[in-house]
Design a protein around this motif. Sequence first.
Motif, mmCIF file in Angstrom:
data_model
loop_
_atom_site.group_PDB
_atom_site.id
_atom_site.type_symbol
_atom_site.label_atom_id
_atom_site.label_comp_id
_atom_site.label_asym_id
_atom_site.label_seq_id
_atom_site.Cartn_x
_atom_site.Cartn_y
_atom_site.Cartn_z
ATOM 1 N N UNK A 38 77.348 29.084 129.239
ATOM 2 C CA UNK A 38 77.066 30.001 128.145
ATOM 3 C C UNK A 38 77.838 29.565 126.902
ATOM 4 N N UNK A 39 77.219 29.726 125.754
ATOM 5 C CA UNK A 39 77.822 29.292 124.488
ATOM 6 C C UNK A 39 77.833 30.492 123.539
ATOM 7 N N UNK A 40 79.009 31.071 123.375
ATOM 8 C CA UNK A 40 79.145 32.295 122.600
ATOM 9 C C UNK A 40 80.313 32.144 121.638
ATOM 10 N N UNK A 41 80.093 32.527 120.386
ATOM 11 C CA UNK A 41 81.171 32.570 119.400
ATOM 12 C C UNK A 41 81.719 33.991 119.356
ATOM 13 N N UNK A 42 83.010 34.135 119.585
ATOM 14 C CA UNK A 42 83.636 35.452 119.612
ATOM 15 C C UNK A 42 84.826 35.482 118.660
ATOM 16 N N UNK A 43 85.394 36.642 118.504
ATOM 17 C CA UNK A 43 86.573 36.760 117.654
ATOM 18 C C UNK A 43 87.726 35.929 118.202
ATOM 19 N N UNK A 44 87.844 35.884 119.525
ATOM 20 C CA UNK A 44 88.917 35.095 120.157
ATOM 21 C C UNK A 44 88.620 33.603 120.148
ATOM 22 N N UNK A 45 87.332 33.242 120.145
ATOM 23 C CA UNK A 45 86.926 31.835 120.176
ATOM 24 C C UNK A 45 85.778 31.622 119.192
ATOM 25 N N UNK A 46 86.077 31.646 117.887
ATOM 26 C CA UNK A 46 85.013 31.550 116.878
ATOM 27 C C UNK A 46 84.474 30.143 116.674
ATOM 28 N N UNK A 47 85.159 29.122 117.232
ATOM 29 C CA UNK A 47 84.786 27.729 116.982
ATOM 30 C C UNK A 47 84.582 26.988 118.297
ATOM 31 N N UNK A 48 83.612 27.428 119.129
ATOM 32 C CA UNK A 48 83.487 26.853 120.473
ATOM 33 C C UNK A 48 83.130 25.380 120.513
ATOM 34 N N UNK A 49 82.575 24.818 119.412
ATOM 35 C CA UNK A 49 82.158 23.419 119.410
ATOM 36 C C UNK A 49 82.994 22.552 118.466
ATOM 37 N N UNK A 50 84.129 23.043 118.062
ATOM 38 C CA UNK A 50 85.040 22.215 117.276
ATOM 39 C C UNK A 50 85.842 21.343 118.238
ATOM 40 N N UNK A 51 85.831 20.005 118.066
ATOM 41 C CA UNK A 51 86.583 19.138 118.988
ATOM 42 C C UNK A 51 88.063 19.465 119.091
ATOM 43 N N UNK A 52 88.622 20.119 118.075
ATOM 44 C CA UNK A 52 90.034 20.495 118.131
ATOM 45 C C UNK A 52 90.265 21.734 118.978
ATOM 46 N N UNK A 53 89.184 22.398 119.387
ATOM 47 C CA UNK A 53 89.296 23.603 120.208
ATOM 48 C C UNK A 53 88.603 23.458 121.557
ATOM 49 N N UNK A 54 87.417 22.849 121.562
ATOM 50 C CA UNK A 54 86.572 22.815 122.762
ATOM 51 C C UNK A 54 87.291 22.135 123.915
ATOM 52 N N UNK A 55 87.374 22.839 125.047
ATOM 53 C CA UNK A 55 88.000 22.258 126.227
ATOM 54 C C UNK A 55 87.413 22.874 127.491
ATOM 55 N N UNK A 56 86.098 22.937 127.524
ATOM 56 C CA UNK A 56 85.412 23.308 128.748
ATOM 57 C C UNK A 56 84.199 22.401 128.876
ATOM 58 N N UNK A 185 92.139 23.733 109.735
ATOM 59 C CA UNK A 185 91.497 24.926 110.274
ATOM 60 C C UNK A 185 90.298 24.542 111.126
ATOM 61 N N UNK A 186 90.043 25.363 112.148
ATOM 62 C CA UNK A 186 88.882 25.163 112.990
ATOM 63 C C UNK A 186 87.599 25.489 112.224
ATOM 64 N N UNK A 187 86.511 24.848 112.637
ATOM 65 C CA UNK A 187 85.208 25.075 112.024
ATOM 66 C C UNK A 187 84.444 26.080 112.879
ATOM 67 N N UNK A 188 84.273 27.270 112.354
ATOM 68 C CA UNK A 188 83.632 28.343 113.107
ATOM 69 C C UNK A 188 82.136 28.068 113.285
ATOM 70 N N UNK A 189 81.578 28.678 114.329
ATOM 71 C CA UNK A 189 80.143 28.555 114.561
ATOM 72 C C UNK A 189 79.789 27.396 115.467
#
Length: 529
Positions: A38-56, A185-189
Amino acid sequence: MNRKTLVLPAVAALLTPLLSACGGGDASRAIVVGTTDQFVATEDAPAPLDPAFAYDTGAWNVLRQTVQTLMHVPRGGGQPVPEAAESCGFSDKLSESYRCQLRDGLTFADGTPITAEDVKFSIERVLAIKSDNGTAALLANIDTVETKGDREVVFHLKTPDATFPYKISTPVAGILSKDKYDGKQLRAGFDVDGSGPYTMKVERDGDKVTKFVFTKNAKYKGDITLRNDRVELRPFDDADSMDAALERKDIDMMARSMSQPQIKQLTEKPQDGIELTEVPGLEIRYLAFNTKAPSVEDKAVRQAMASVVDRGALVNDVYGPTAQPLYSLIPSSVTGHATSFIDTYGEPDSTKAAKILRDAGVKTPVKVTLHYTTDHYGSETAKEFEALRGQLNSTELFDVRIQGTEWSKFRPAQKRGDYAVYGLGWFPDYPDPDNYIAPFLDSDNFLNTPYVNQSVRDRLIPQSRREADRTAATPVFEQIQKIVAKDVPVLPLWQGKQYVAARDDVTGVEWALNTSSDLLLWELGRGTA
């Protein structure tokens, strides 16, 4: 979430494909792949596809199609080879200086030239943002990044690290444009701008993705050969709805994650037009502990749980032949594996567990809640935790409740330390024993755990990385596994196999999912084998 001659004869043997296929047919017609990720942008994880954040695994399976890395693991596994780079290698005997020369004429998908400065920016951006998702830990050993002209990049490492080529093969080291990404900063969306084999468009319902459309990137230059022009990735709520879509021919392939009943059904009663393929897998599942939580802070509680969990029964009751018991963080098919938990605790024994608790002065029954995610690892997860609850409560030493939560809420809560005990899976970023140890025990680890063993973190992990011959690091990994079994910051449960089901006109299926559960969508084509 995923490399090998640094690897291991055992893993290399695993990587031999079951069959080979050649592409053909209509490459322009989209191949549609289903997933339960599942791919969901939330307040806790607003940038699910930013390489600096994505780790699943799900997010990395999107990024691998769209963002290029200097190196990549070739088809079938093995040591990383140049991808965006023309060449890479250590320039010193200590494995502390790593140089890469970029391919000539590299551009992003919009035609903007890629330079060494973009590589430097991308790496330093991950380290500067240092998200709480644990992503930056893969690059934490980088001291400085130096550029020489437009095409040469030099990574100066803090300590020797023979696994570094694997780390820069992962999406965390994806090359981004400094003109389109903020350095701090992370890139949201869900938008991704890269130079990978595909460009991408996203269809969504609110903050949830309903479809990814990957189209061949005409500007791509690299080591990957595309066998199609377009692929769609469609998330499904569960394995049953994904299976129904395959039967209706709405999708061409089911990847992650098929359920055990589906695999059994297709094995025993094959369906016309659908082929089931087993592919090598190195997934593990485990319980992890917030070692500062009052209910499990006493090591004796964790040791008692390790003494009574019956992995064999758990696997037989829930997963059948698709899994096998695991007695260490390192799977049995990876060099460095040791059976440290069964060596320490033996077969499940409630009498031994009672003595451990009694000697530590722990009152029983110990009340604890086991938390799990309902929508990330497949439909059997709930059954697994029901079985664990039953095993623990049957001893009368524990009073266990279970609580399921959707992944978009589960992962942030786990990182915050809201859960005393929780279940997670691990798909290796690269199948080296280091990647089953460091993400759990090193600084800034994936679990964000309060558990620290200074000997492991400061001495043993760095020592293991000095060995270019990875088999020579086995004694060090055996020491680490003994410490994990004694302290029980994590409790390994099982390791799994992987299966893919596809329509029989789809080729390249056996290559499309590697040992780390990376989707390599460019391998898929249409035609006959």
